[in-house]
Scaffold this motif. Structure first.
Motif, PDB file in Angstrom:
ATOM      1  N   GLY A  38       9.738 -57.172  46.305  1.00 11.35           N
ATOM      2  CA  GLY A  38       9.538 -58.587  45.975  1.00 11.35           C
ATOM      3  C   GLY A  38       8.164 -58.904  45.401  1.00 11.35           C
ATOM      4  O   GLY A  38       8.048 -59.741  44.502  1.00 11.35           O
ATOM      5  N   ASN A  49       2.920 -64.144  46.577  1.00  7.15           N
ATOM      6  CA  ASN A  49       3.695 -63.413  47.588  1.00  7.15           C
ATOM      7  C   ASN A  49       2.771 -62.302  48.094  1.00  7.15           C
ATOM      8  O   ASN A  49       2.492 -61.361  47.370  1.00  7.15           O
ATOM      9  CB  ASN A  49       4.966 -62.826  46.949  1.00  7.15           C
ATOM     10  CG  ASN A  49       5.787 -62.001  47.936  1.00  7.15           C
ATOM     11  OD1 ASN A  49       5.352 -61.732  49.053  1.00  7.15           O
ATOM     12  ND2 ASN A  49       6.989 -61.625  47.524  1.00  7.15           N
ATOM     13  N   ASP A 125      18.615 -53.417  45.844  1.00  6.41           N
ATOM     14  CA  ASP A 125      19.717 -54.319  45.522  1.00  6.41           C
ATOM     15  C   ASP A 125      19.828 -54.669  44.029  1.00  6.41           C
ATOM     16  O   ASP A 125      20.890 -54.513  43.427  1.00  6.41           O
ATOM     17  CB  ASP A 125      19.663 -55.595  46.390  1.00  6.41           C
ATOM     18  CG  ASP A 125      18.262 -56.181  46.513  1.00  6.41           C
ATOM     19  OD1 ASP A 125      17.341 -55.684  45.820  1.00  6.41           O
ATOM     20  OD2 ASP A 125      18.084 -57.143  47.290  1.00  6.41           O
ATOM     21  N   ASP A 169      27.348 -52.300  50.155  1.00  4.41           N
ATOM     22  CA  ASP A 169      26.643 -53.213  51.058  1.00  4.41           C
ATOM     23  C   ASP A 169      26.873 -54.652  50.588  1.00  4.41           C
ATOM     24  O   ASP A 169      26.174 -55.151  49.707  1.00  4.41           O
ATOM     25  CB  ASP A 169      25.141 -52.874  51.056  1.00  4.41           C
ATOM     26  CG  ASP A 169      24.344 -53.815  51.942  1.00  4.41           C
ATOM     27  OD1 ASP A 169      24.941 -54.751  52.516  1.00  4.41           O
ATOM     28  OD2 ASP A 169      23.124 -53.620  52.064  1.00  4.41           O
ATOM     29  N   ARG A 172      24.577 -57.782  49.910  1.00  6.96           N
ATOM     30  CA  ARG A 172      23.935 -58.020  48.599  1.00  6.96           C
ATOM     31  C   ARG A 172      24.577 -59.208  47.874  1.00  6.96           C
ATOM     32  O   ARG A 172      23.957 -59.788  46.979  1.00  6.96           O
ATOM     33  CB  ARG A 172      24.016 -56.746  47.747  1.00  6.96           C
ATOM     34  CG  ARG A 172      23.154 -55.639  48.318  1.00  6.96           C
ATOM     35  CD  ARG A 172      23.354 -54.325  47.621  1.00  6.96           C
ATOM     36  NE  ARG A 172      22.632 -53.265  48.318  1.00  6.96           N
ATOM     37  CZ  ARG A 172      22.879 -51.980  48.192  1.00  6.96           C
ATOM     38  NH1 ARG A 172      23.847 -51.562  47.383  1.00  6.96           N
ATOM     39  NH2 ARG A 172      22.180 -51.100  48.851  1.00  6.96           N
ATOM     40  N   ARG A 175      22.540 -61.958  49.055  1.00  4.62           N
ATOM     41  CA  ARG A 175      21.199 -61.811  48.481  1.00  4.62           C
ATOM     42  C   ARG A 175      21.183 -62.203  46.997  1.00  4.62           C
ATOM     43  O   ARG A 175      20.267 -62.874  46.525  1.00  4.62           O
ATOM     44  CB  ARG A 175      20.694 -60.374  48.636  1.00  4.62           C
ATOM     45  CG  ARG A 175      20.541 -59.937  50.078  1.00  4.62           C
ATOM     46  CD  ARG A 175      20.082 -58.494  50.201  1.00  4.62           C
ATOM     47  NE  ARG A 175      18.756 -58.284  49.637  1.00  4.62           N
ATOM     48  CZ  ARG A 175      17.615 -58.573  50.266  1.00  4.62           C
ATOM     49  NH1 ARG A 175      17.644 -59.052  51.478  1.00  4.62           N
ATOM     50  NH2 ARG A 175      16.452 -58.376  49.675  1.00  4.62           N
ATOM     51  N   ARG A 178      21.148 -65.867  46.731  1.00  2.00           N
ATOM     52  CA  ARG A 178      19.836 -66.401  47.162  1.00  2.00           C
ATOM     53  C   ARG A 178      18.830 -66.309  46.021  1.00  2.00           C
ATOM     54  O   ARG A 178      18.152 -67.285  45.697  1.00  2.00           O
ATOM     55  CB  ARG A 178      19.351 -65.619  48.387  1.00  2.00           C
ATOM     56  CG  ARG A 178      17.957 -66.003  48.854  1.00  2.00           C
ATOM     57  CD  ARG A 178      17.725 -65.604  50.305  1.00  2.00           C
ATOM     58  NE  ARG A 178      17.717 -64.174  50.511  1.00  2.00           N
ATOM     59  CZ  ARG A 178      16.622 -63.408  50.430  1.00  2.00           C
ATOM     60  NH1 ARG A 178      15.459 -63.954  50.120  1.00  2.00           N
ATOM     61  NH2 ARG A 178      16.696 -62.110  50.655  1.00  2.00           N
ATOM     62  N   TYR A 179      18.735 -65.154  45.382  1.00  3.29           N
ATOM     63  CA  TYR A 179      17.763 -65.006  44.278  1.00  3.29           C
ATOM     64  C   TYR A 179      18.186 -65.827  43.062  1.00  3.29           C
ATOM     65  O   TYR A 179      17.354 -66.433  42.399  1.00  3.29           O
ATOM     66  CB  TYR A 179      17.604 -63.533  43.886  1.00  3.29           C
ATOM     67  CG  TYR A 179      16.925 -62.703  44.945  1.00  3.29           C
ATOM     68  CD1 TYR A 179      15.629 -63.003  45.359  1.00  3.29           C
ATOM     69  CD2 TYR A 179      17.566 -61.627  45.540  1.00  3.29           C
ATOM     70  CE1 TYR A 179      14.996 -62.256  46.341  1.00  3.29           C
ATOM     71  CE2 TYR A 179      16.936 -60.868  46.521  1.00  3.29           C
ATOM     72  CZ  TYR A 179      15.651 -61.191  46.920  1.00  3.29           C
ATOM     73  OH  TYR A 179      15.033 -60.454  47.884  1.00  3.29           O
ATOM     74  N   ARG A 209      24.123 -58.613  60.568  1.00  6.26           N
ATOM     75  CA  ARG A 209      23.617 -58.495  59.197  1.00  6.26           C
ATOM     76  C   ARG A 209      23.985 -59.720  58.363  1.00  6.26           C
ATOM     77  O   ARG A 209      23.185 -60.193  57.558  1.00  6.26           O
ATOM     78  CB  ARG A 209      24.140 -57.205  58.541  1.00  6.26           C
ATOM     79  CG  ARG A 209      23.615 -55.964  59.268  1.00  6.26           C
ATOM     80  CD  ARG A 209      23.879 -54.704  58.488  1.00  6.26           C
ATOM     81  NE  ARG A 209      23.138 -54.673  57.255  1.00  6.26           N
ATOM     82  CZ  ARG A 209      23.620 -54.247  56.105  1.00  6.26           C
ATOM     83  NH1 ARG A 209      24.868 -53.813  56.024  1.00  6.26           N
ATOM     84  NH2 ARG A 209      22.880 -54.236  55.030  1.00  6.26           N
ATOM     85  N   LEU A 216      18.072 -65.926  55.944  1.00  4.61           N
ATOM     86  CA  LEU A 216      17.140 -65.859  54.803  1.00  4.61           C
ATOM     87  C   LEU A 216      17.452 -66.978  53.805  1.00  4.61           C
ATOM     88  O   LEU A 216      16.552 -67.586  53.239  1.00  4.61           O
ATOM     89  CB  LEU A 216      17.219 -64.492  54.115  1.00  4.61           C
ATOM     90  CG  LEU A 216      16.660 -63.298  54.899  1.00  4.61           C
ATOM     91  CD1 LEU A 216      16.786 -62.011  54.086  1.00  4.61           C
ATOM     92  CD2 LEU A 216      15.198 -63.515  55.276  1.00  4.61           C
TER      93      LEU A 216
HETATM   94  P1  ATP Z   1      11.726 -62.284  49.381  1.00  6.10           P
HETATM   95  O1  ATP Z   1      10.998 -62.025  50.670  1.00  6.10           O
HETATM   96  O2  ATP Z   1      10.946 -62.965  48.343  1.00  6.10           O
HETATM   97  O3  ATP Z   1      13.074 -62.841  49.581  1.00  6.10           O
HETATM   98  P2  ATP Z   1      11.849 -59.494  49.181  1.00  6.10           P
HETATM   99  O4  ATP Z   1      12.195 -58.769  47.940  1.00  6.10           O
HETATM  100  O5  ATP Z   1      10.551 -59.182  49.834  1.00  6.10           O
HETATM  101  O6  ATP Z   1      11.973 -60.940  48.697  1.00  6.10           O
HETATM  102  P3  ATP Z   1      13.288 -58.617  51.564  1.00  6.10           P
HETATM  103  O7  ATP Z   1      14.565 -59.177  52.107  1.00  6.10           O
HETATM  104  O8  ATP Z   1      12.071 -58.649  52.431  1.00  6.10           O
HETATM  105  O9  ATP Z   1      13.054 -59.376  50.205  1.00  6.10           O
HETATM  106  O10 ATP Z   1      13.553 -57.134  51.120  1.00  6.10           O
HETATM  107  C1  ATP Z   1      12.530 -56.290  50.651  1.00  6.10           C
HETATM  108  C2  ATP Z   1      13.066 -55.357  49.596  1.00  6.10           C
HETATM  109  O11 ATP Z   1      14.012 -54.469  50.183  1.00  6.10           O
HETATM  110  C3  ATP Z   1      13.820 -56.059  48.458  1.00  6.10           C
HETATM  111  O12 ATP Z   1      12.956 -56.354  47.420  1.00  6.10           O
HETATM  112  C4  ATP Z   1      14.870 -55.074  48.070  1.00  6.10           C
HETATM  113  O13 ATP Z   1      14.354 -54.208  47.105  1.00  6.10           O
HETATM  114  C5  ATP Z   1      15.116 -54.272  49.326  1.00  6.10           C
HETATM  115  N1  ATP Z   1      16.342 -54.677  50.027  1.00  6.10           N
HETATM  116  C6  ATP Z   1      16.457 -55.549  51.045  1.00  6.10           C
HETATM  117  N2  ATP Z   1      17.730 -55.655  51.446  1.00  6.10           N
HETATM  118  C7  ATP Z   1      18.444 -54.828  50.679  1.00  6.10           C
HETATM  119  C8  ATP Z   1      19.821 -54.461  50.609  1.00  6.10           C
HETATM  120  N3  ATP Z   1      20.739 -55.026  51.405  1.00  6.10           N
HETATM  121  N4  ATP Z   1      20.183 -53.555  49.681  1.00  6.10           N
HETATM  122  C9  ATP Z   1      19.274 -52.990  48.887  1.00  6.10           C
HETATM  123  N5  ATP Z   1      17.984 -53.285  48.888  1.00  6.10           N
HETATM  124  C10 ATP Z   1      17.547 -54.191  49.771  1.00  6.10           C
END
Ligand code: ATP
Length: 411
Positions: A38, A49, A125, A169, A172, A175, A178-179, A209, A216
């Motif tokens: 992120g 961030n 993801d 998974d 995603r 996720r 969300r993005y 999960r 989130l």
């Molecule tokens: P933010 O905190 O801004 O939402 P982040 O990218 O830091 O974004 P996290 O949920 O903390 O989000 O996840 C960290 C990283 O781990 C993500 O950027 C992603 O690359 C990876 N990740 C998290 N969950 C998954 C998943 N289910 N499948 C694949 N990769 C994941």
């Protein structure tokens, strides 16, 4: 592309210094270190961030231990996962050994093996989250972008890395939305198609999960956008057949924001989401998401109070009546109903409880009543309650008046 200048500009000085020290230490250990996930995405977008995720080609735990020795920090390590967390006063660093993942079956937790940076990025993801920046001395600041994440950022696209991604998974799916909604991006067409196809795979995901991903979403600034989209796609209904999105939710989320502190919002949003459900739907929801006990009680209380709101829809209630109608309900349930109710009288009675009545206490306590000659037992409890009601209704104003009343009530 080299982002060394952007890093200097973007990261606070303290963090930069730390990153440099970590990089030097990694080199001493013969390890390679990268900023990932992120923070890379947000750095390219220019959004703040400072939750730094670092991936290490080498042993992250060993490196984290060294860093903890030379800086003032709290260290938590998970040797089994090859990860460590370093907590400083105003930021945290997550360090992980680069790893690859394989899925024994859809929805299963992945089997993790130590690996290279590229393998580590491939298990991620979306392309926009699968970029890294080298913090190594020889190519400090170089962007590593094997899946064209930067290009997707520029075209505002959420793209998965391979066609099995959502079925491996299905969290995603949550996720992606969300993005998409946070960044105001679009799902890349094939990603959109596969997401829709794989919605049923959410059934294979554990309650914990799904709940984590929903939480989130509820921590986003405007979660109603993602909730709306999930409703339109049928994802909400896949989680629980009675869940739905309508304009009511947007209106109530907005009201929640205007009445409450940001830290309280995610739980309030969750209670508002289940508010339209009946008891059976609520129990299914609690079971499906494996909601922890305390929160499950709050959800049940929310619906229990909803069914009793007519008792509070009167403007002439005494303060003690309002208090004793509400004092056994979970606070979160009362806050939720104060947002959800359409009756201004109900809302103001609930607000009165939340802001004032719940803090009203008698000046006398049980010990003091005993000193007045009232013996311990149910009688004493009753007298205390009468004193409390009198205090709430303004019939006694100070300790002396409470004592007078207590002596009058003494059997
Ligand atoms: P933010 O905190 O801004 O939402 P982040 O990218 O830091 O974004 P996290 O949920 O903390 O989000 O996840 C960290 C990283 O781990 C993500 O950027 C992603 O690359 C990876 N990740 C998290 N969950 C998954 C998943 N289910 N499948 C694949 N990769 C994941």
């Amino acid at each position: 592309m080299n982002l060394a200048l952007q890093i200097e500009h973007y990261l606070p000085q303290q963090l930069l210094e730390l990153a440099r020290n970590i990089s030097l230490e990694a080199e001493r250990l013969g390890q390679k270190i990268y900023l990932v996930g992120g923070v890379v995405r947000d750095l390219l977008l220019g959004y703040p961030n400072f939750d730094l995720d670092l991936v290490i080609e080498g042993d992250a735990v060993e490196l984290a231990r060294r860093i903890a020795e030379i800086s003032d920090t709290k260290l938590i390590i998970h040797p089994r996962f090859g990860t460590a967390k370093l907590s400083y006063s105003n930021f945290t660093l997550d360090m992980a050994t680069a790893r690859g993942e394989t899925y024994a079956r859809p929805g299963a937790l992945p089997t993790v093996t130590p690996g290279s940076l590229n393998g580590d990025l491939f298990r991620r993801d979306f392309s926009i989250n699968a970029m890294a920046i080298s913090l190594n001395q020889n190519n400090y600041g170089e962007l590593i972008d094997p899946y064209q994440g930067k290009n997707d950022l520029e075209h505002h696209l959420i793209r998965i890395l391979h066609p099995r991604s959502f079925s491996d998974d299905a969290t995603r799916i949550l996720r992606a939305i969300r993005y998409e909604q946070r960044l105001e991006f679009e799902l890349e067409p094939q990603t959109a198609q596969l997401l829709k196809r794989d919605i049923p795979m959410l059934n294979a995901i554990s309650g914990d999960r799904v709940r984590h991903e929903l939480e989130l979403i509820l921590r986003e600034r405007y979660p109603e956008y993602a909730i709306k989209r999930l409703g339109e796609l049928g994802v909400l209904q896949r989680i629980n057949p009675s869940l739905n999105y309508d304009g009511w939710i947007a209106k109530k989320f907005d009201k929640a924001r205007s009445l409450n502190k940001p830290s309280q919002l995610p739980l309030l949003y969750l209670c508002l989401l289940v508010y339209p459900l009946d008891e059976k739907g609520n129990e299914q929801f609690i079971h499906r998401l494996n909601i922890p006990k305390k929160l499950a009680c709050a959800l049940r209380d929310t619906l229990r109070l909803k069914s009793q709101l007519h008792l509070l829809d009167k403007s002439f209630l005494k303060y003690s009546e309002i208090y004793y109608l509400l004092h056994e309900y979970d606070l979160l349930a009362i806050q939720t109903n104060a947002i959800a109710s359409e009756s201004s009288v109900v809302c103001s009675n609930l607000e009165l409880f939340l802001t004032k009545l719940r803090y009203v206490k008698t000046s006398l306590n049980g010990e003091e009543l005993k000193r007045l000659g009232i013996s311990a037992g149910p009688e004493l409890g009753k007298i205390l309650q009468i004193l409390h009601k009198a205090k709430l209704d303004g019939e006694v104003k100070n300790k002396a008046e409470e004592e007078k009343l207590a002596l009058l009530l003494k059997p």
